[in-house]
Scaffold this active site. Structure first.
Site, PDB file in Angstrom:
ATOM      1  N   LYS A   1       0.985  -1.473  -0.138  1.00 46.34           N
ATOM      2  CA  LYS A   1      -0.396   0.080  -0.172  1.00 46.34           C
ATOM      3  C   LYS A   1       0.803   1.195  -0.045  1.00 46.34           C
ATOM      4  O   LYS A   1       1.571   1.153   0.888  1.00 46.34           O
ATOM      5  CB  LYS A   1      -0.896   0.035   1.226  1.00 46.34           C
ATOM      6  CG  LYS A   1      -1.857   0.993   1.035  1.00 46.34           C
ATOM      7  CD  LYS A   1      -2.593   1.690   2.381  1.00 46.34           C
ATOM      8  CE  LYS A   1      -2.124   2.979   3.372  1.00 46.34           C
ATOM      9  NZ  LYS A   1      -1.779   3.809   2.184  1.00 46.34           N
TER      10      LYS A   1
ATOM     11  N   GLU B   1      10.498   1.483   9.906  1.00 48.98           N
ATOM     12  CA  GLU B   1      11.428   3.065   9.533  1.00 48.98           C
ATOM     13  C   GLU B   1      10.831   3.999   9.531  1.00 48.98           C
ATOM     14  O   GLU B   1       9.630   4.995   8.733  1.00 48.98           O
ATOM     15  CB  GLU B   1      11.674   2.546   8.611  1.00 48.98           C
ATOM     16  CG  GLU B   1      12.324   1.668   7.813  1.00 48.98           C
ATOM     17  CD  GLU B   1      14.337   0.874   9.176  1.00 48.98           C
ATOM     18  OE1 GLU B   1      15.384   2.388   9.177  1.00 48.98           O
ATOM     19  OE2 GLU B   1      14.385   0.063   9.219  1.00 48.98           O
TER      20      GLU B   1
ATOM     21  N   CYS C   1      13.252  12.032   5.485  1.00 49.13           N
ATOM     22  CA  CYS C   1      13.458  11.250   6.832  1.00 49.13           C
ATOM     23  C   CYS C   1      15.161  12.120   7.632  1.00 49.13           C
ATOM     24  O   CYS C   1      15.201  12.311   8.507  1.00 49.13           O
ATOM     25  CB  CYS C   1      13.118   9.994   7.321  1.00 49.13           C
ATOM     26  SG  CYS C   1      13.899   9.121   6.192  1.00 49.13           S
TER      27      CYS C   1
ATOM     28  N   GLU D   1       8.478  16.547  15.305  1.00 46.09           N
ATOM     29  CA  GLU D   1       9.487  16.176  13.835  1.00 46.09           C
ATOM     30  C   GLU D   1       8.301  17.075  13.739  1.00 46.09           C
ATOM     31  O   GLU D   1       6.726  17.147  13.398  1.00 46.09           O
ATOM     32  CB  GLU D   1       9.430  14.483  13.494  1.00 46.09           C
ATOM     33  CG  GLU D   1       9.731  14.639  11.855  1.00 46.09           C
ATOM     34  CD  GLU D   1       9.469  13.280  11.384  1.00 46.09           C
ATOM     35  OE1 GLU D   1       7.987  12.890  11.743  1.00 46.09           O
ATOM     36  OE2 GLU D   1      10.577  12.965  10.252  1.00 46.09           O
TER      37      GLU D   1
END
Ligand code: NAD
Length: 486
Positions: free
Chosen positions: A179, A254, A288, A390
């Site tokens: 997906k 991750e 990231c 973040e």
């Protein structure tokens, strides 16, 4: 092959392109213009169920295919991605907002590299053997395909990260339910066409589109999907782990980062400046691995600050299709609003905006797109929200340090532990820092220099497990030891 993008995207299940069983779709938006330009299947557990059945049917044959044959098909996929690189790059840019030159140079190139790397890798992948001489025994270790596995990827490097999971899973002999992000599904849809053209047998790869809660979670919860490889936010990773762990699924996560970029006074100045601009703002800061907390030795702080501001101001934010644009659009309205809110919080926390800080309204077709100026903030301590959470946008903070120890404390002062860059020409200092910084990936005097053989992943809240090279092929195989006494 026809890589035209239809208004209604379809799932790729059992080798067929089919609509969602519910008949429902979500809007697909071009972030550079804010316009809806296609519809994406809003799939749910019923679509996942038929995809799993197709994958199970294909598994017996695919898992027994010779490595040479898997190599040939995966390598053909790599060749087709290269052949259609222009179409794929344009699709990626229209879906994600990143500059077209970046899609071509990085995203699509890397998608082909991923398939080629694991195509060749599987030809060399081997189990081990151990001779237990005092017991007259030999052990051999098999690494067998797991079965049906799930791969879920984010929007920031759409085809790049989608294929980074799918390629090793297929190479190892698994069948896959994949997906892509619902925000950037187009290149994943096109990959289905490419796989069909390359001769990948029906049902080996199934691409199902939809959102996280309905479609993604159906993959996590399906009892016959035995391993999950997920890249995305720490928040979603936590939710996925809470579902998958009690089901004893293999899990690779991750997740997010808040990466430090440590700059010592004795660095190679020009190289450091150039790479720090890149590590701060590439892909609008939506990687990231971007260094979002820049830590600078006090003796060069003012010099760094003025030159960094001057160079940042030169980054042209513009239409992603214009080759002069260094920065494109933010991926979505929701993410644009999140970043603008983070900038507002930084101001409330007492941060000084040294440069940027505003949304940009462009002229022409991008008039209603989502653009933000590259932003530099100072005067914030390590514990504030801005330096802890973040942001995942074109926003960095500056902090200064006086000693190695102080730099280390700042670097490690978050719950994340994905990547870190260290800039110094003193190799002793660089290695002392590298050993103590709590990150899964350390770059010394470089940034985002990737060798696909190396272990890739984070520690702390940045994830569990490693991707890349043998790590990925080991993740996507079940280990079995056989002991024979003679
Ligand atoms: P996200 O977590 O919102 O979504 C990622 C994917 O997970 C999407 O496909 C989404 O539909 C799906 N998803 C969301 N909730 C789910 C659930 N409950 N169950 C199953 N699937 C679910 O992340 P995003 O906003 O697409 O991506 C940005 C995040 O990804 C950032 O935090 C970034 O740091 C991280 N990221 C990490 C890496 C890495 O290698 N560590 C690489 C790229 C991006």
């Amino acid at each position: 092959m026809d890589l035209k993008i239809p208004y209604h995207l379809e799932n790729f299940i059992g080798g067929n392109f089919i609509g969602p069983l519910s008949g429902e779709f979500l809007d697909g938006i071009n972030p550079a213009s804010g316009e809806v330009y296609y519809q994406i299947p809003n799939s749910n557990k019923k679509d996942i169920a038929i995809a799993v059945s197709a994958a199970q049917k294909a598994f017996a044959s695919w898992s027994n295919t010779a490595a040479e044959q898997r190599f040939a098909i995966l390598n053909k996929i790599a060749e087709l991605i290269e052949q259609y690189a222009d179409e794929l790059a344009l699709a990626e840019t229209n879906d994600n907002g990143k500059p077209l030159w970046l899609s071509k140079a990085v995203d699509i190139k890397r998608a082909a590299d991923n398939f080629r790397f694991f195509a060749t890798g599987i030809m060399h992948f081997a189990g081990e053997s151990h001779f237990t001489n005092d017991k007259n025994a030999v052990n051999y270790t098999l690494r067998q395909p797991i079965g049906v596995v799930g791969c879920i990827s984010p929007w920031n490097l759409p085809l790049y990260l989608f294929t980074w999971k799918i390629a090793p899973a297929l190479a190892a002999g698994n069948c896959v339910i994949a997906k892509p992000s619902e925000i950037t599904p187009v290149t994943a849809f096109l990959l289905g066409k490419i796989c069909k053209e390359a001769g990948l047998p029906d049902g080996v790869l199934n691409i199902v589109h939809g959102d996280g809660p309905n479609c993604g979670e159906a993959i996590i919860k399906h009892p016959d999907i035995k391993a999950i490889s997920f890249t995305g936010s720490t928040r979603a990773g936590e939710r996925i782990a809470s579902i998958a762990a009690p089901m004893f699924k293999k899990l690779s996560l991750e997740l997010g980062g808040k990466n430090p970029n440590i700059i010592f006074a004795d660095c190679d100045w020009e190289k450091m400046m150039k790479e720090t601009i890149r590590s701060s703002f590439s892909n609008q800061g939506q990687i990231c691995l971007c260094g979002s907390r820049i830590l600078i030795e006090k003796s060069i702080y003012e010099k760094f600050k003025s030159e960094f501001i001057a160079r940042t101001k030169q980054l042209t934010v513009g239409d992603p299709l214009d080759e002069k644009s260094k920065q494109g659009a933010i991926v979505s309205k929701v993410h644009f609003e999140k970043i603008m809110n983070c900038i507002a919080i930084a101001k409330e926390e007492g941060g000084t905006i040294l440069c940027g800080g505003n949304a940009i309204q462009l002229a022409g077709r991008c008039n209603t797109g989502y653009f933000i100026e590259p932003t530099i903030i100072e005067n914030l301590g390590p514990d504030c929200k801005t330096n802890q959470e973040e942001i995942f946008g074109p926003v960095v903070t500056l902090q200064s340090f006086e000693t190695e120890e102080a730099a280390l404390q700042l670097a490690n002062a978050t719950n994340y532990g994905l990547a870190c860059s260290i800039w110094t020409q003193d190799t002793g200092k660089a290695n002392r820092m590298a050993i103590k910084v709590q990150s899964g990936i350390i770059w010394i005097n470089c940034w985002l220099l990737r060798d696909l053989r190396t272990p890739f992943g984070g520690m702390k809240n940045s994830g569990v497990g490693r991707e890349g090279g043998w790590e990925a092929l080991r993740f996507f195989t079940e280990t079995k030891n056989v002991c024979i006494q003679f």
